[in-house]
Design a protein around this motif. Structure first.
Motif, short mmCIF file in Angstrom:
data_model
loop_
_atom_site.label_atom_id
_atom_site.label_comp_id
_atom_site.label_asym_id
_atom_site.label_seq_id
_atom_site.Cartn_x
_atom_site.Cartn_y
_atom_site.Cartn_z
N ILE A 63 10.10 8.35 13.67
CA ILE A 63 9.51 9.16 14.75
C ILE A 63 8.89 10.40 14.26
O ILE A 63 9.71 11.42 13.85
N VAL A 64 7.59 10.67 14.25
CA VAL A 64 7.12 11.94 13.75
C VAL A 64 6.74 12.70 14.95
O VAL A 64 5.83 12.21 15.94
N PHE A 65 7.08 13.97 15.06
CA PHE A 65 7.00 14.60 16.17
C PHE A 65 6.87 16.09 15.69
O PHE A 65 6.97 16.62 14.58
N ASN A 66 6.38 16.93 16.59
CA ASN A 66 6.16 18.44 16.47
C ASN A 66 7.41 19.34 16.87
O ASN A 66 7.70 19.41 18.02
N MET A 67 8.20 19.97 15.73
CA MET A 67 9.27 20.71 16.13
C MET A 67 9.10 22.07 16.67
O MET A 67 9.94 22.78 17.19
N ASN A 68 7.51 22.57 16.52
CA ASN A 68 7.42 23.73 17.34
C ASN A 68 7.22 23.75 18.77
O ASN A 68 7.48 24.82 19.38
N GLU A 69 7.22 22.51 19.56
CA GLU A 69 7.41 22.51 20.88
C GLU A 69 8.96 22.53 21.52
O GLU A 69 9.71 22.38 20.53
N LEU B 207 14.05 11.01 12.17
CA LEU B 207 13.13 12.03 13.09
C LEU B 207 12.51 12.77 12.07
O LEU B 207 13.22 13.80 11.64
N MET B 208 11.14 12.83 11.79
CA MET B 208 10.61 13.68 10.93
C MET B 208 9.71 14.76 11.84
O MET B 208 8.82 14.78 12.51
N ALA B 209 10.48 15.99 11.64
CA ALA B 209 9.86 16.95 12.08
C ALA B 209 8.82 17.77 11.70
O ALA B 209 8.88 18.12 10.30
N LYS B 210 7.38 17.98 12.19
CA LYS B 210 6.45 18.27 11.57
C LYS B 210 6.08 19.75 12.20
O LYS B 210 6.56 20.04 13.17
N ASN B 211 5.29 20.56 11.42
CA ASN B 211 4.99 21.99 12.05
C ASN B 211 3.63 22.02 12.77
O ASN B 211 2.67 21.83 11.93
N GLY B 212 3.65 21.74 13.80
CA GLY B 212 2.30 22.07 14.88
C GLY B 212 1.59 20.92 14.95
O GLY B 212 0.53 20.78 15.41
N VAL B 213 2.19 19.58 14.47
CA VAL B 213 1.46 18.24 14.74
C VAL B 213 2.53 17.43 15.48
O VAL B 213 3.39 17.22 15.15
N ASP B 214 1.81 16.75 16.70
CA ASP B 214 2.81 16.06 17.53
C ASP B 214 2.85 14.32 17.07
O ASP B 214 2.85 13.75 18.00
N GLY B 215 2.61 14.11 15.70
CA GLY B 215 2.48 12.82 15.45
C GLY B 215 1.52 12.44 14.38
O GLY B 215 1.18 13.46 13.50
N VAL B 216 1.12 11.49 14.22
CA VAL B 216 0.47 10.99 13.16
C VAL B 216 -1.10 10.83 13.40
O VAL B 216 -1.29 10.05 14.59
N TYR B 217 -2.14 11.23 12.84
CA TYR B 217 -3.45 11.14 13.49
C TYR B 217 -4.31 10.58 12.29
O TYR B 217 -4.09 10.43 11.14
N ASP B 218 -5.45 9.89 12.91
CA ASP B 218 -6.39 9.27 11.82
C ASP B 218 -7.26 10.28 10.93
O ASP B 218 -7.85 9.97 9.81
#
Length: 236
Positions: free
Chosen positions: A209-215, A154-165
């Motif tokens: 799983i790439v998700f936004n930990m700020n939510e 579970l990869m927690a990202k700051n302010g980004v809710d996944g992988v974008y192009d």
């Protein structure tokens, strides 16, 4: 819902605007992990050290990259101890294991011991990266997940809710991927994790799983498979 997860946290995620640590963030992360453990999910954590120092700062500091990486590894141990303290304050039994021996403050990393802790319901926090320079904590996460046979990272990202192009903070029309293969990540050079970590996850068939930990409560949702996120796997 997974049985055993490895949560990857960045060091920067633990910081506040005015200091190295945010008490509010530490308490919130600990509370969410407590809920995940109470769900019956085994939790291991790899934490970065970016709130202290990063390898790319070598030129800026005028210090050899190997030395800077060693400084960063020590920073991850400080972060691991902070997470342990926050978890134990909420009654969650926690062990810190480090890739560099420092037996006065933490256990040495031993895969079988880590697995046994997890089986007993303890959270295990891995510090000091891989113990070697030139390897990121992304690679550490891939390595430890492989060794403890985690179901998912579970990869927690700051302010980004996944992988974008493209970077959604720059391009408002950036497209978020629901799922990707590791080959697509490598071929398109998407900024998910470094290439060493990506290849290791692909070779060992570990989902990411790439998700936004700020939510709010998103660590809990990610562990339950309910978060808005991007799933990366060997095959999709």
């Amino acid at each position: 819902m997974y049985k055993r997860v490895l949560l990857k946290l960045s060091g920067e995620a633990l910081a506040s605007d005015s200091g190295i640590f945010s008490r509010e963030v530490l308490e919130d992360v600990a509370a969410q992990i407590k809920t995940v453990v109470e769900d019956g999910i085994e939790v291991a954590i790899v934490v970065g050290g970016g709130n202290f120092v990063r390898g790319r700062m070598a030129d800026e500091l005028g210090i050899d990259r190997t030395q800077v990486d060693s400084m960063g590894m020590l920073g991850t141990v400080i972060n691991a101890l902070a997470i342990q303290g926050a978890l134990e304050a909420q009654g969650v039994p926690t062990r810190v294991q480090t890739a560099i021996d420092m037996i006065k403050v933490a256990e040495p990393y031993i895969p079988r011991r880590a697995v046994r802790h997890l089986e007993k319901g303890r959270v295990v926090v891995f510090g000091a990266g891989t113990g070697s320079a030139f390897f990121s904590t992304d690679t550490t996460a891939a390595l430890r997940a492989s060794e403890i046979k985690a179901d998912v990272i579970l990869m927690a990202k700051n302010g980004v809710d996944g992988v974008y192009d493209s970077d959604p903070r720059v391009n408002p029309n950036a497209k978020r991927y629901e799922s990707l293969s590791y080959k697509e990540v490598l071929q398109q050079e998407l900024a998910v994790m470094d290439s060493t970590a990506t290849s290791m996850c692909m070779d060992n068939d570990i989902d990411l799983i790439v998700f936004n930990m700020n939510e709010k409560n998103n660590i809990i949702k990610a562990a339950r498979g309910e978060a808005t996120a991007t799933r990366v796997a060997r095959e999709v």
